[in-house]
Design a protein around this motif. Structure first.
Motif, PDB file in Angstrom:
ATOM      1  N   LYS A  37      35.606  -3.367 -28.476  1.00  0.00           N
ATOM      2  CA  LYS A  37      37.066  -3.484 -28.569  1.00  0.00           C
ATOM      3  C   LYS A  37      37.584  -3.117 -29.958  1.00  0.00           C
ATOM      4  O   LYS A  37      38.767  -2.781 -30.108  1.00  0.00           O
ATOM      5  CB  LYS A  37      37.508  -4.893 -28.198  1.00  0.00           C
ATOM      6  N   LYS A  38      36.723  -3.167 -30.971  1.00  0.00           N
ATOM      7  CA  LYS A  38      37.119  -2.729 -32.308  1.00  0.00           C
ATOM      8  C   LYS A  38      36.877  -1.228 -32.504  1.00  0.00           C
ATOM      9  O   LYS A  38      37.604  -0.565 -33.244  1.00  0.00           O
ATOM     10  CB  LYS A  38      36.340  -3.515 -33.365  1.00  0.00           C
ATOM     11  N   GLN A  39      35.847  -0.700 -31.841  1.00  0.00           N
ATOM     12  CA  GLN A  39      35.487   0.702 -32.048  1.00  0.00           C
ATOM     13  C   GLN A  39      36.389   1.686 -31.312  1.00  0.00           C
ATOM     14  O   GLN A  39      36.772   2.726 -31.860  1.00  0.00           O
ATOM     15  CB  GLN A  39      34.040   0.932 -31.603  1.00  0.00           C
ATOM     16  N   THR A  54      27.363  -1.222 -29.854  1.00  0.00           N
ATOM     17  CA  THR A  54      28.325  -2.297 -29.609  1.00  0.00           C
ATOM     18  C   THR A  54      27.716  -3.670 -29.885  1.00  0.00           C
ATOM     19  O   THR A  54      28.428  -4.673 -29.856  1.00  0.00           O
ATOM     20  CB  THR A  54      28.827  -2.243 -28.154  1.00  0.00           C
ATOM     21  N   ASN A  77      28.834  -3.781 -33.647  1.00  0.00           N
ATOM     22  CA  ASN A  77      30.281  -3.639 -33.830  1.00  0.00           C
ATOM     23  C   ASN A  77      30.918  -3.656 -32.435  1.00  0.00           C
ATOM     24  O   ASN A  77      30.715  -2.724 -31.658  1.00  0.00           O
ATOM     25  CB  ASN A  77      30.606  -2.341 -34.563  1.00  0.00           C
ATOM     26  N   PRO A  78      31.672  -4.676 -32.088  1.00  0.00           N
ATOM     27  CA  PRO A  78      32.209  -4.804 -30.723  1.00  0.00           C
ATOM     28  C   PRO A  78      32.990  -3.583 -30.270  1.00  0.00           C
ATOM     29  O   PRO A  78      33.712  -2.952 -31.051  1.00  0.00           O
ATOM     30  CB  PRO A  78      33.117  -6.033 -30.816  1.00  0.00           C
ATOM     31  N   GLY A 114      47.026   0.957 -30.834  1.00  0.00           N
ATOM     32  CA  GLY A 114      46.680  -0.460 -30.911  1.00  0.00           C
ATOM     33  C   GLY A 114      46.995  -1.300 -29.701  1.00  0.00           C
ATOM     34  O   GLY A 114      46.925  -2.533 -29.769  1.00  0.00           O
ATOM     35  N   VAL A 129      39.543   3.044 -32.872  1.00  0.00           N
ATOM     36  CA  VAL A 129      39.233   3.947 -33.988  1.00  0.00           C
ATOM     37  C   VAL A 129      38.885   5.339 -33.454  1.00  0.00           C
ATOM     38  O   VAL A 129      39.347   6.362 -33.974  1.00  0.00           O
ATOM     39  CB  VAL A 129      38.069   3.380 -34.829  1.00  0.00           C
ATOM     40  N   GLY A 155      39.714  -1.354 -24.779  1.00  0.00           N
ATOM     41  CA  GLY A 155      38.566  -1.303 -25.669  1.00  0.00           C
ATOM     42  C   GLY A 155      37.238  -1.622 -25.019  1.00  0.00           C
ATOM     43  O   GLY A 155      36.392  -2.267 -25.640  1.00  0.00           O
TER      44      GLY A 155
END
Length: 352
Positions: A283-285, A277, A280-281, A320, A288, A325
């Motif tokens: 909340k973005k991972q 993290t 790549n934060p 979404g 996914v 996240g």
């Protein structure tokens, strides 16, 4: 009084776990008695005193336990603070109106505090180390006699501890030997067998990958049940999606953490891992990772949105929806799902 159709999840008293208990379906709660562990206190700016640490622990705890018949409450992680710490924990629980059963052990300094707060009974938690001394039965009976404790009024918890490095047959042998050392097995108010096969580290899963890990403690309990070996089949207990050691010593400033999903299947856990993290934060991972489970190549493992609030949140994350996240949110999601999965399975099993 409860038996083999009941479930005793061992949970750390932290925000995600407290939230998870609030999200378990009402109709399942009467079949669940959580064993709650007040986590160790590490002095810091946010929690400079033990009192402030307990303020955090007991925040919303009573609300989390609504409609659960009882909870076991264990302060053993506060042992370095002395026996007064356990007394403070139990006093807080009484003040909060929590119907709890205090937990102690035959070699613990908090026995006096537990004995002073046994309005709803007393739980004795026996450990692997105590079993391995070879004198468990005599030590237990001596403890009971010394404190004038009646077997029929006592909940006995056999704690095998972490078993993630053991095969199923090894856990069965260990459990059978432990159970064999218990005096008067049919007389205890309740008898619970607890263990945890959850991995200590997510390092066993490669980044951007997934793994399926056997729930060995669950497989062992089911085989004990099917074989009909114990004089009394104990209630099943595990640590849900957390290794018993917890994560209190983890410092995110110094150590890497990867986004990860922990999801209980019938006899195993599905572990889905992203990447650090820091690069790549979270909340973005997490959206996914949720898509992989809800819609993509791992969809065959997904129990569906109607299974529990945890599964409904997974789909919302995959679609979404915001605020889904963080690692804490996904600890909550995984814990709700795990408790639901185990409880539903136990209540659906025919009488042994």
């Amino acid at each position: 009084m409860f038996g083999p159709s009941h479930y005793v999840p061992v949970l750390k008293v932290k925000r995600a776990e407290k939230s998870a208990l609030q999200l378990v379906a009402f109709d399942l709660r009467e079949q669940v008695t959580p064993l709650l562990e007040i986590v160790e206190w590490r002095k810091g700016k946010k929690k400079p005193t033990l009192a402030s640490h307990l303020d955090t622990a007991f925040k919303d705890l009573a609300k989390s336990l609504v409609m659960y018949p009882r909870c076991f409450l264990d302060a053993r992680e506060l042992a370095p603070q002395g026996p007064l710490a356990a007394e403070l924990v139990f006093t807080r629980a009484v003040g909060a109106g929590i119907p709890f059963i205090p937990v102690t052990g035959i070699n613990r300094a908090d026995a006096s505090a537990a004995l002073s707060n046994r309005d709803h009974g007393l739980a004795i938690r026996l450990t692997r180390d105590e079993f391995e001394t070879g004198s468990l039965s005599s030590s237990l009976l001596a403890f009971m006699t010394r404190h004038n404790i009646e077997v029929e009024d006592t909940d006995l918890i056999l704690d095998l501890g972490p078993v993630e490095d053991m095969v199923t047959e090894g856990v069965i042998r260990f459990a059978t030997q432990f159970l064999g050392d218990v005096p008067y097995p049919s007389r205890w108010r309740t008898l619970t067998l607890s263990a945890s096969a959850f991995p200590k580290s997510m390092g066993i899963v490669d980044r951007h990958s997934h793994a399926v890990v056997a729930r060995t403690e669950w497989l062992a309990w089911k085989r004990l049940r099917d074989r009909g070996q114990p004089v009394r089949l104990p209630t099943f207990s595990d640590c849900a999606i957390q290794h018993p050691a917890g994560v209190e010593g983890f410092d995110p400033r110094m150590m890497q953490v990867s986004a990860a999903v922990r999801y209980a299947l019938d006899d195993s856990w599905l572990l889905i891992k992203g990447e650090s993290t820091k690069t790549n934060p979270a909340k973005k991972q997490f959206p996914v990772l949720a898509k992989r489970l809800a819609y993509a190549h791992l969809h065959g493992h997904f129990h569906g949105v109607s299974h529990c609030e945890g599964c409904a949140s997974i789909k919302r994350a995959a679609d979404g929806q915001p605020r889904l996240g963080s690692a804490e949110v996904w600890r909550r999601i995984g814990t709700v799902h795990h408790i639901t999965e185990v409880t539903r399975t136990l209540t659906s099993l025919p009488e042994p």
